[in-house]
Design an enzyme around this catalytic site. Sequence first.
Site, short mmCIF file in Angstrom:
data_model
loop_
_atom_site.label_atom_id
_atom_site.label_comp_id
_atom_site.label_asym_id
_atom_site.label_seq_id
_atom_site.Cartn_x
_atom_site.Cartn_y
_atom_site.Cartn_z
N SER A 41 12.49 29.82 -71.47
CA SER A 41 11.05 30.13 -71.57
C SER A 41 10.53 30.80 -70.31
CB SER A 41 10.21 28.86 -71.72
OG SER A 41 10.61 28.11 -72.81
N HIS B 171 9.94 33.34 -76.00
CA HIS B 171 11.34 33.63 -76.31
C HIS B 171 11.40 34.93 -77.12
CE1 HIS B 171 13.44 29.85 -75.14
NE2 HIS B 171 12.19 29.44 -75.13
N HIS C 92 15.91 26.14 -80.69
CA HIS C 92 15.94 24.73 -80.32
C HIS C 92 16.01 23.86 -81.57
CE1 HIS C 92 13.59 27.08 -77.41
NE2 HIS C 92 14.05 26.26 -76.48
N TYR D 79 14.05 21.46 -82.16
CA TYR D 79 12.69 21.13 -82.61
C TYR D 79 12.11 22.20 -83.55
CZ TYR D 79 10.96 24.20 -78.84
OH TYR D 79 10.72 25.27 -78.01
N GLU D 80 12.74 23.36 -83.58
CA GLU D 80 12.27 24.40 -84.52
C GLU D 80 12.74 24.11 -85.94
OE1 GLU D 80 12.32 28.58 -82.63
OE2 GLU D 80 13.66 27.39 -81.36
N ALA E 180 13.69 26.01 -68.73
CA ALA E 180 12.50 25.46 -68.08
C ALA E 180 12.58 23.95 -68.27
CB ALA E 180 11.25 26.01 -68.75
N MET F 171 14.24 20.46 -73.47
CA MET F 171 14.50 20.40 -74.91
C MET F 171 15.59 21.39 -75.35
SD MET F 171 10.53 20.30 -76.13
CE MET F 171 9.30 19.32 -75.23
N SER F 172 16.41 21.83 -74.41
CA SER F 172 17.39 22.87 -74.79
C SER F 172 18.73 22.64 -74.09
CB SER F 172 16.84 24.25 -74.43
OG SER F 172 16.81 24.42 -73.03
N ASN G 105 6.86 22.24 -64.51
CA ASN G 105 5.75 21.26 -64.43
C ASN G 105 6.36 19.93 -64.02
OD1 ASN G 105 6.83 21.57 -67.40
ND2 ASN G 105 6.16 19.43 -67.19
N HIS H 50 1.99 24.03 -72.65
CA HIS H 50 3.05 25.04 -72.71
C HIS H 50 2.70 26.27 -71.87
CE1 HIS H 50 6.57 27.03 -74.20
NE2 HIS H 50 5.91 27.96 -74.85
N1 HPA Z 1 9.38 18.03 -70.93
C1 HPA Z 1 10.29 18.53 -71.79
N2 HPA Z 1 10.63 19.81 -71.81
C2 HPA Z 1 10.07 20.62 -70.90
C3 HPA Z 1 9.11 20.17 -69.99
C4 HPA Z 1 8.75 18.80 -70.00
O1 HPA Z 1 7.93 18.32 -69.21
N3 HPA Z 1 8.73 21.25 -69.24
C5 HPA Z 1 9.45 22.31 -69.69
N4 HPA Z 1 10.26 21.94 -70.71
#
Ligand code: HPA
Length: 289
Positions: free
Chosen positions: A41, A72, A94, A96-97, A124, A222-223, A246, A258
């Site tokens: 990302s 993406h 991912h 989650y998609e 990320a 998440m990847s 973050n 996001h």
């Molecule tokens: N949690 C999960 N996935 C992420 C985060 C997060 O804080 N930041 C970027 N991808």
Amino acid sequence: MKLRPSSKSSARDAFARAEAAAKFIRAKTKLRPQIAVVLGSGLGAFADALETATRIPYSRIPGFPLSTADGHAGHLVVGQSGGIAVAVMQGRVHLYEGYSPAEVVFPTRVLGRLGIRAAILTNASGGVNLSLKPGALVIVRDHINLLGRNPLIGPNDERFGPRFPDMTDAYSSSYRRAALEEAKRLGIEIREGVYAAVPGPSYETPAEIRYLRTIGADLVGMSTVPEVIAACHMGIRVLGISCVTNMAAGILDQPLNHQEVLDTGERVSRQFIGLLRAVIPRLAADLKA
Ligand code: HPA
């Protein structure tokens, strides 16, 4: 009646489909890359700076899943970085998609069939370790798979790799050393950390983040983990680099969003690209050795 898993034929198909997609890509370019880069990302800019690049939209590659997440782009770019051929995935899919683990790793398998032997996987992540800061770059030392899924479940196709692949050096120690050295040379502050993969798409709760810290995670995302497992299976060596976009939930007194993830990725992308460009020749030299 004998019961058996139902996915045998589809596991067999996966190899043929990966071969077909690799053949399609080979026909589009004269370059024969042995190094791949997967951009997470907000980190897509690296692909735009390649020389002699051929951009192939994922939608054109037979069997390739399409990314639906913001940030993406969904292109495979085959080009050169400092004269070294690379295949760059600008965007990934991912779990989650709604994609299955096999669909998530299909591009990794295509890269393997294309001749890739080393992969730089970027992502990320949220910072779980309290000493991290947003914008930090972290070399992934190891992972904890909390996805509840593994892309290798099901019949094993030996043409991809062994039934029980070893994950001891999943994140190649020599690649990590090379990346640490290059970062130091460029004056980029970088550390190593353990990446915990969670399914998402909701961000974690503060209690989940405290749990992740307790079990030894420095980062959460998440990847990446399914791709690393599929790469390991195929004997592709991996370098993982994460951008902490973050601090994870509950650490700072603010909600997560996001947009922050994308903005931080953009902010450090120059540094990130510099590091990628410096590391690629090291990996190329290692492959020749
Ligand atoms: N949690 C999960 N996935 C992420 C985060 C997060 O804080 N930041 C970027 N991808």
